[in-house]
Motif scaffolding. Structure first.
Motif, PDB file in Angstrom:
ATOM      1  N   ARG A 106      49.212  23.522  38.892  1.00  0.00           N
ATOM      2  CA  ARG A 106      49.278  24.862  39.450  1.00  0.00           C
ATOM      3  C   ARG A 106      49.285  25.920  38.342  1.00  0.00           C
ATOM      4  N   PHE A 107      48.653  27.042  38.604  1.00  0.00           N
ATOM      5  CA  PHE A 107      48.620  28.225  37.745  1.00  0.00           C
ATOM      6  C   PHE A 107      47.728  28.052  36.510  1.00  0.00           C
ATOM      7  N   MET A 108      47.180  26.858  36.289  1.00  0.00           N
ATOM      8  CA  MET A 108      46.258  26.679  35.175  1.00  0.00           C
ATOM      9  C   MET A 108      44.962  27.435  35.410  1.00  0.00           C
ATOM     10  N   SER A 109      44.525  27.504  36.671  1.00  0.00           N
ATOM     11  CA  SER A 109      43.267  28.195  36.976  1.00  0.00           C
ATOM     12  C   SER A 109      43.375  29.688  36.671  1.00  0.00           C
ATOM     13  N   GLU A 110      44.499  30.317  37.050  1.00  0.00           N
ATOM     14  CA  GLU A 110      44.664  31.743  36.774  1.00  0.00           C
ATOM     15  C   GLU A 110      44.772  32.015  35.275  1.00  0.00           C
ATOM     16  N   PHE A 111      45.464  31.118  34.560  1.00  0.00           N
ATOM     17  CA  PHE A 111      45.590  31.283  33.115  1.00  0.00           C
ATOM     18  C   PHE A 111      44.226  31.214  32.428  1.00  0.00           C
ATOM     19  N   LEU A 112      43.427  30.196  32.765  1.00  0.00           N
ATOM     20  CA  LEU A 112      42.120  30.047  32.144  1.00  0.00           C
ATOM     21  C   LEU A 112      41.157  31.145  32.594  1.00  0.00           C
ATOM     22  N   GLY A 113      41.300  31.598  33.843  1.00  0.00           N
ATOM     23  CA  GLY A 113      40.471  32.704  34.303  1.00  0.00           C
ATOM     24  C   GLY A 113      40.763  33.979  33.531  1.00  0.00           C
ATOM     25  N   ALA A 114      42.053  34.261  33.306  1.00  0.00           N
ATOM     26  CA  ALA A 114      42.429  35.447  32.527  1.00  0.00           C
ATOM     27  C   ALA A 114      41.972  35.313  31.080  1.00  0.00           C
ATOM     28  N   MET A 169      58.066  34.005  44.126  1.00  0.00           N
ATOM     29  CA  MET A 169      58.116  33.283  42.856  1.00  0.00           C
ATOM     30  C   MET A 169      56.737  32.781  42.444  1.00  0.00           C
ATOM     31  N   GLU A 170      55.975  32.290  43.406  1.00  0.00           N
ATOM     32  CA  GLU A 170      54.621  31.832  43.110  1.00  0.00           C
ATOM     33  C   GLU A 170      53.776  32.979  42.580  1.00  0.00           C
ATOM     34  N   LEU A 229      51.189  35.931  38.044  1.00  0.00           N
ATOM     35  CA  LEU A 229      51.094  37.134  37.217  1.00  0.00           C
ATOM     36  C   LEU A 229      51.430  36.825  35.763  1.00  0.00           C
ATOM     37  N   SER A 230      52.445  35.987  35.558  1.00  0.00           N
ATOM     38  CA  SER A 230      52.819  35.611  34.193  1.00  0.00           C
ATOM     39  C   SER A 230      51.704  34.825  33.512  1.00  0.00           C
ATOM     40  N   ALA A 231      51.066  33.913  34.265  1.00  0.00           N
ATOM     41  CA  ALA A 231      49.968  33.124  33.701  1.00  0.00           C
ATOM     42  C   ALA A 231      48.795  34.027  33.312  1.00  0.00           C
TER      43      ALA A 231
END
Length: 248
Positions: A164-172, A228-229, A234-236
């Motif tokens: 989870r949240f890896m996609s948003e991190f790599l997208g950013a 929280m999600e 947002l943090s990622a």
């Protein structure tokens, strides 16, 4: 009849949760469907972002269904809402309702990926104008490209990686790379403005709003879960963009 109504009600609730619906709508729709098939018994439902539990009081009928993926699909929310009300108005039978819900669950996305990608590009480019108030058309093509490519990376990573949240991190990270490299190649002018616009598509705007609605309506568990999600997403995103701005 009651046993099957619970199955159909839980199916409708699962589709709503997967589409990003508020929890009160999930509970209301599930109860409407089951209560319509049971005149003498009351439906009890517990819903969260990861599963639904429905019980028909004073009967042995109980169902649990796990929710493994979530997103935003307003069309599915509207469709389930409409179908449930048609059923309670006796415009549909329980079998017809189940058939339509299964067709909706298994249907292909309403908009193809290429159209979603173009939309994400335009979203990023025009949000750059809205938030920065600079109206620098020289940055428009690069903001469009960064927003589209960032959306594609987010989509493909999210559909293939279980973390989870890896996609948003790599997208950013991709958005930041496109902005920095594009400006250095003189394809744009202002890195910050381009990133501000292009980073908008993966932001969890609707989940944050729905988390507040859930909390205000008393659904504290799902509201806090969703909040929280959203904060972790947002943090990622911030971490991905921050890495690029710090080291490039």
């Amino acid at each position: 009849m009651e046993n099957k109504a619970i199955d159909v009600g839980v199916l409708a609730g699962k589709i709503l949760v997967e589409a990003g619906s508020e929890m009160w709508r999930v509970e209301d729709t599930t109860k409407r469907i089951v209560d319509h098939a049971s005149v003498n018994n009351k439906t009890e439902a517990f819903t969260s972002l990861t599963g639904l539990l429905v019980n028909l009081k004073d009967t042995p009928y109980t169902r649990f269904m796990q929710v493994e993926k979530r997103g935003i699909n307003m069309d599915n929310i509207n469709s389930v809402n409409t179908l449930s009300r048609q059923y309670t108005a006796d415009q549909l039978t329980l079998d017809e309702l189940e058939e339509k819900l299964l067709a909706l669950k298994n249907a292909r996305p309403q908009y193809p990926l290429w159209l979603q990608t173009i939309g994400a590009g335009f979203e990023g480019a025009f949000f750059m104008f809205i938030f920065t108030q600079t109206y620098n058309w020289a940055d428009f093509p690069l903001a469009f490209f960064a927003g589209a490519v960032g959306y594609l990376v987010t989509y493909y990573v999210g559909s293939r990686v279980r973390i989870r949240f890896m996609s948003e991190f790599l997208g950013a990270l991709t958005v930041g790379l496109c902005a920095v490299i594009g400006v250095r190649l003189h394809l744009g002018v202002n890195i910050e403005n381009i990133i501000i616009g292009a980073i908008m598509p993966p932001l969890p705007g609707i989940p944050m709003i729905n988390s507040m609605r859930d909390i205000f309506e008393g659904n504290l568990l799902s509201g806090i879960e969703r909040l929280m999600e959203s904060l972790i997403i947002l943090s990622a995103i911030a971490f991905g963009v921050g890495l690029i701005l710090r080291y490039m």
